[in-house]
Motif scaffolding. Structure first.
Motif, PDB file in Angstrom:
ATOM      1  N   UNK A  57      32.177  35.575   0.808  1.00 12.75           N
ATOM      2  CA  UNK A  57      32.618  34.980   2.270  1.00 12.75           C
ATOM      3  C   UNK A  57      32.795  33.493   3.315  1.00 12.75           C
ATOM      4  N   UNK A  58      33.190  33.801   3.824  1.00 16.61           N
ATOM      5  CA  UNK A  58      32.930  31.867   4.723  1.00 16.61           C
ATOM      6  C   UNK A  58      33.254  32.259   6.092  1.00 16.61           C
ATOM      7  N   UNK A  59      32.603  31.641   6.998  1.00 14.13           N
ATOM      8  CA  UNK A  59      32.748  32.063   8.389  1.00 14.13           C
ATOM      9  C   UNK A  59      32.700  30.345   9.093  1.00 14.13           C
ATOM     10  N   UNK A  60      33.656  30.446   9.938  1.00 12.49           N
ATOM     11  CA  UNK A  60      33.413  29.063  10.734  1.00 12.49           C
ATOM     12  C   UNK A  60      32.041  29.379  11.788  1.00 12.49           C
ATOM     13  N   UNK A  61      31.545  28.242  11.916  1.00 14.83           N
ATOM     14  CA  UNK A  61      30.577  27.668  12.368  1.00 14.83           C
ATOM     15  C   UNK A  61      29.716  29.429  13.977  1.00 14.83           C
ATOM     16  N   UNK A  62      31.142  29.345  14.972  1.00 18.59           N
ATOM     17  CA  UNK A  62      31.065  29.031  15.512  1.00 18.59           C
ATOM     18  C   UNK A  62      30.808  30.846  15.803  1.00 18.59           C
ATOM     19  N   UNK A  63      30.907  31.939  14.467  1.00 16.49           N
ATOM     20  CA  UNK A  63      30.601  33.319  13.958  1.00 16.49           C
ATOM     21  C   UNK A  63      29.307  33.646  13.372  1.00 16.49           C
ATOM     22  N   UNK A 108      36.088  25.212   5.456  1.00 22.27           N
ATOM     23  CA  UNK A 108      36.934  23.491   6.662  1.00 22.27           C
ATOM     24  C   UNK A 108      38.088  24.570   6.443  1.00 22.27           C
ATOM     25  N   UNK A 109      38.243  25.309   5.216  1.00 25.69           N
ATOM     26  CA  UNK A 109      39.526  25.560   5.309  1.00 25.69           C
ATOM     27  C   UNK A 109      40.183  26.595   6.263  1.00 25.69           C
ATOM     28  N   UNK A 110      39.191  27.262   5.722  1.00 21.23           N
ATOM     29  CA  UNK A 110      39.556  29.145   6.771  1.00 21.23           C
ATOM     30  C   UNK A 110      39.748  28.707   8.778  1.00 21.23           C
ATOM     31  N   UNK A 111      38.940  27.805   8.414  1.00 21.41           N
ATOM     32  CA  UNK A 111      39.504  27.546   9.995  1.00 21.41           C
ATOM     33  C   UNK A 111      40.762  27.034  10.899  1.00 21.41           C
ATOM     34  N   UNK A 112      41.589  26.170   9.283  1.00 16.76           N
ATOM     35  CA  UNK A 112      43.051  26.104   9.555  1.00 16.76           C
ATOM     36  C   UNK A 112      44.261  27.210   8.961  1.00 16.76           C
ATOM     37  N   UNK A 113      43.650  27.810   8.525  1.00 16.26           N
ATOM     38  CA  UNK A 113      44.263  29.153   7.718  1.00 16.26           C
ATOM     39  C   UNK A 113      45.518  29.322   8.347  1.00 16.26           C
ATOM     40  N   UNK A 114      45.629  29.759   9.388  1.00 14.09           N
ATOM     41  CA  UNK A 114      46.816  30.076  10.236  1.00 14.09           C
ATOM     42  C   UNK A 114      47.660  29.304  10.835  1.00 14.09           C
TER      43      UNK A 114
END
Length: 132
Positions: A57-63, A108-114
């Motif tokens: 799993x990967x999460x952005x920092x804010x969550x 770092x990829x997840x945050x930009x995925x959408x």
């Protein structure tokens, strides 16, 4: 054809919890990179969590530390457990399937995925409103 349907949103007070569900058809839940993104009014879409076919799993920092992404293959469902909710978490939440490189790239990829062409399919979303 891949279809995703979210549920579980609602209105909660700051500090509360919600669990979002995403029922998926057309693809085996654990066979693809999947995740959640959100969009608040006036803001860009933001990927927040991803889960790879191997369960990583990967999460952005804010969550990170507050949200947990998981899957139940038997139920063909993707989940997002959200604890310690804050007013800044208010947004419409969507589940999605992404290209494998998104999950392998981490947060770092997840945050930009959408915002990229690496998003294959996504649902209509469910609204989460957090009041302070």
């Amino acid at each position: 054809q891949v279809q995703l349907v979210e549920s579980g949103g609602g209105s909660v007070q700051s500090g509360g919890s919600l669990r979002l569900s995403c029922t998926i058809s057309g693809v085996t839940v654990n066979s693809d990179c999947m995740g959640w993104f959100r969009q608040a009014p006036g803001k860009e879409r933001e990927g927040i969590a991803g889960i790879d076919s191997d369960g990583s799993t990967s999460y952005i920092e804010s969550v990170k530390g507050r949200f947990t992404i998981s899957t139940d293959n038997a139920k063909a469902t993707l989940y997002l457990q959200m604890n310690s909710l804050k007013s800044e978490d208010t947004a419409r939440y969507h589940c999605a399937t992404w290209d494998a490189l998104i999950c392998r790239g981490g947060a770092r990829y997840v945050v930009h995925a959408p915002l990229t062409g690496a998003m294959h399919a996504w649902g209509q979303g469910t609204q989460v409103t957090v009041s302070s």
